[in-house]
Design an enzyme around this catalytic site. Sequence first.
Site, PDB file in Angstrom:
ATOM      1  N   LYS A 274       0.847  -1.203   0.000  1.00 18.00           N
ATOM      2  CA  LYS A 274       0.000   0.000   0.000  1.00 18.00           C
ATOM      3  C   LYS A 274       0.877   1.246   0.000  1.00 18.00           C
ATOM      4  CE  LYS A 274      -3.267   2.546   2.995  1.00 18.00           C
ATOM      5  NZ  LYS A 274      -4.131   2.492   4.216  1.00 18.00           N
ATOM      6  N   LYS A 286     -10.101  12.560   8.604  1.00 18.36           N
ATOM      7  CA  LYS A 286      -9.628  12.129   9.919  1.00 18.36           C
ATOM      8  C   LYS A 286      -9.554  13.328  10.860  1.00 18.36           C
ATOM      9  CE  LYS A 286      -6.552   8.372   8.367  1.00 18.36           C
ATOM     10  NZ  LYS A 286      -7.227   7.262   9.038  1.00 18.36           N
ATOM     11  N   GLU A 358      -9.427   3.675   2.115  1.00 18.71           N
ATOM     12  CA  GLU A 358      -8.882   3.818   0.765  1.00 18.71           C
ATOM     13  C   GLU A 358      -7.842   2.761   0.417  1.00 18.71           C
ATOM     14  OE1 GLU A 358      -7.662   5.252   3.329  1.00 18.71           O
ATOM     15  OE2 GLU A 358      -5.514   4.942   3.039  1.00 18.71           O
ATOM     16  N   ARG A 360      -7.673  -0.474   0.936  1.00 13.96           N
ATOM     17  CA  ARG A 360      -8.210  -1.692   0.326  1.00 13.96           C
ATOM     18  C   ARG A 360      -8.650  -1.442  -1.114  1.00 13.96           C
ATOM     19  NH1 ARG A 360     -12.671  -2.109   4.936  1.00 13.96           N
ATOM     20  NH2 ARG A 360     -10.941  -1.087   6.020  1.00 13.96           N
TER      21      ARG A 360
HETATM   22  N1  BES Z   1      -4.246   4.192   7.041  1.00 14.58           N
HETATM   23  C1  BES Z   1      -5.402   3.929   7.798  1.00 14.58           C
HETATM   24  C2  BES Z   1      -5.200   2.853   8.878  1.00 14.58           C
HETATM   25  C3  BES Z   1      -4.256   3.203  10.000  1.00 14.58           C
HETATM   26  C4  BES Z   1      -4.728   3.766  11.174  1.00 14.58           C
HETATM   27  C5  BES Z   1      -2.916   2.884   9.917  1.00 14.58           C
HETATM   28  C6  BES Z   1      -3.861   4.027  12.215  1.00 14.58           C
HETATM   29  C7  BES Z   1      -2.051   3.155  10.953  1.00 14.58           C
HETATM   30  C8  BES Z   1      -2.537   3.724  12.115  1.00 14.58           C
HETATM   31  C9  BES Z   1      -6.533   3.439   6.881  1.00 14.58           C
HETATM   32  O1  BES Z   1      -6.548   3.974   5.614  1.00 14.58           O
HETATM   33  C10 BES Z   1      -7.810   3.818   7.539  1.00 14.58           C
HETATM   34  O2  BES Z   1      -8.078   4.985   7.629  1.00 14.58           O
HETATM   35  N2  BES Z   1      -8.596   2.823   7.975  1.00 14.58           N
HETATM   36  C11 BES Z   1      -9.832   3.050   8.620  1.00 14.58           C
HETATM   37  C12 BES Z   1     -10.855   2.125   8.021  1.00 14.58           C
HETATM   38  C13 BES Z   1     -12.253   2.398   8.479  1.00 14.58           C
HETATM   39  C14 BES Z   1     -12.731   3.697   7.865  1.00 14.58           C
HETATM   40  C15 BES Z   1     -13.119   1.251   8.059  1.00 14.58           C
HETATM   41  C16 BES Z   1      -9.650   2.763  10.100  1.00 14.58           C
HETATM   42  O3  BES Z   1      -8.950   1.797  10.442  1.00 14.58           O
HETATM   43  O4  BES Z   1     -10.159   3.514  10.902  1.00 14.58           O
HETATM   44 ZN    ZN Z   2      -4.752   4.605   4.871  1.00 13.91          ZN
HETATM   45 MN    MN Z   3      -7.600   5.795   5.510  1.00 18.64          MN
END
Ligand code: BES
Ligand code: ZN
Ligand code: MN
Length: 507
Positions: A274, A286, A358, A360
């Site tokens: 990724k 976020k 994003e 996935r």
């Molecule tokens: N890059 C983030 C996941 C992440 C969070 C990596 C904290 C490292 C530390 C990913 O793109 C994300 O935002 N995932 C969301 C998914 C949710 C919206 C289903 C998440 O994990 O909150």
């Molecule tokens: Zn991400």
């Molecule tokens: Mn994200």
Amino acid sequence: MADRMTSVRVAPPEAVATPLLVLPWFEGEPVPAWAVEADRRLGGALGRVVEEGDFRGKKDEALLLYPRPGELPAARVLLVGSGRRAEFGPERARRAIGVAVRQAERLGVSELVVALAPWFEAAGPAGAERTAQAAAEAAVLAAWDFRELKTTGDEDRPRAEVRSAALLVDAGHAAAAEAGARIGDVVARGANRARQLAARPGNVATPSHLAEIAREIADRFGLGLTVLDREGIRREGMGALLAVSQGSEEEPRFIALEYRPAGAPAEPLVLIGKGVTFDAGGISLKPAEKMDEMKYDMSGAAAVLGAIEAIAELGWPVGVVGLAPATENLPSGRALKPGDVIPTHLGRTVEVVNTDAEGRLILADALSYARRYRPAAVVDAATLTGACVVALGHHAIGLMGNDEALVAEVREAGERAGERCWPLPLWEEDRSQLDSVVADLKNTGGRPAATITAGWFLREFASGFPWAHLDIAGTAWRDEAPPYLRKGPTGVPVRLFVEWVRGRAVR
Ligand code: BES
Ligand code: ZN
Ligand code: MN
């Protein structure tokens, strides 16, 4: 990539001239045979230190001695603890080397010599190569630092950077030590490449920057390279990668870096990473707090580049292709919106319920693209879910897949490499959380089992080949690190990737 930092030297410790001679020690043990002569020349100082109980040899313990003129050619002797002999393994060696490198930095010493005899004794005949690999790895990993964006010195900066480490062995172990040291040195430089890229902020490590690095690696080792820009991505039909990138001025890239040595089996291994160079969440923005950390959301892509670089330098007879979909994830007037339905490379449609899921999306297109190689197996790495950090913390990579044997193989590679994985199930029952009323599937499944439903989403796009997925959200970056790393990017899972490929190369 930097040049080799470690070497192997055949000599007894009492004969070595060096600013810092490092002697590993097992907890609670007296002066061992290999150090008896050094101890005699030191007037019995080693024996006294241990007898007085000033140094026990515990894990991460260290004690510094200064030989008097004429006693030893070494200017300083550092005893480093490696814990109990019965508990010894590569991770103990890595930690001890890390402790030694930190000491050297504080002392202003840029080269050191480490006696491996005590560890060889404990590791047995089969363990010498692995022990030397771990030692070399740790020296190269520990020496790495990220200072390229600082223009002023700071007060608590170490006095020196360590530039070379010699591994001291006896003649009988020299060949095994050299074989291991070479691998460890190369692997760690690959990991350091990944750490450097992950440490670079979003305005430096852009998608096109990642593509430039891939070009540098391809040129150095004569690898195949395909880089698609926004228009190329559109023409290739990568609707999901295109959709994530549409809110950004910064151009996306799709990178395919191919190591295909002559004589390797036709079906290559494929590594996918990724490469979200900054994840603001998109319209599903976020919160501001810690958003800056989302510069490391390209750690998977960085690890793929570092691993391919290492594998190409090692020259193993197995084809490996690295794929890195790279983009930002930003909100704007042109950005992807919650509720939008997008096409994918595989043809399936996705309802984007949350634009912050994003990773996935872009991985789905990369997994679909991987089919053209008829891969023997595919492993992806992604900082995919915050839920993985909650579930497994910072010491275990989340592991899922569609093939039990591959999942077991990857897990074992992680154990050997010191980058451990823990399996999560992809059971049929959880799949329905991705059901969509308007499209083939949704990109999120809500809070329950969020790491697993992310895995399930990827699984829908990993069709026709064995596939394993590594969620590195908790392990790619560490606020508290073992002695051979630092606060910051870890290079996970470069060591695992290379170890997995190694297992395929020799079988
Ligand atoms: N890059 C983030 C996941 C992440 C969070 C990596 C904290 C490292 C530390 C990913 O793109 C994300 O935002 N995932 C969301 C998914 C949710 C919206 C289903 C998440 O994990 O909150
Ligand atoms: Zn991400
Ligand atoms: Mn994200």
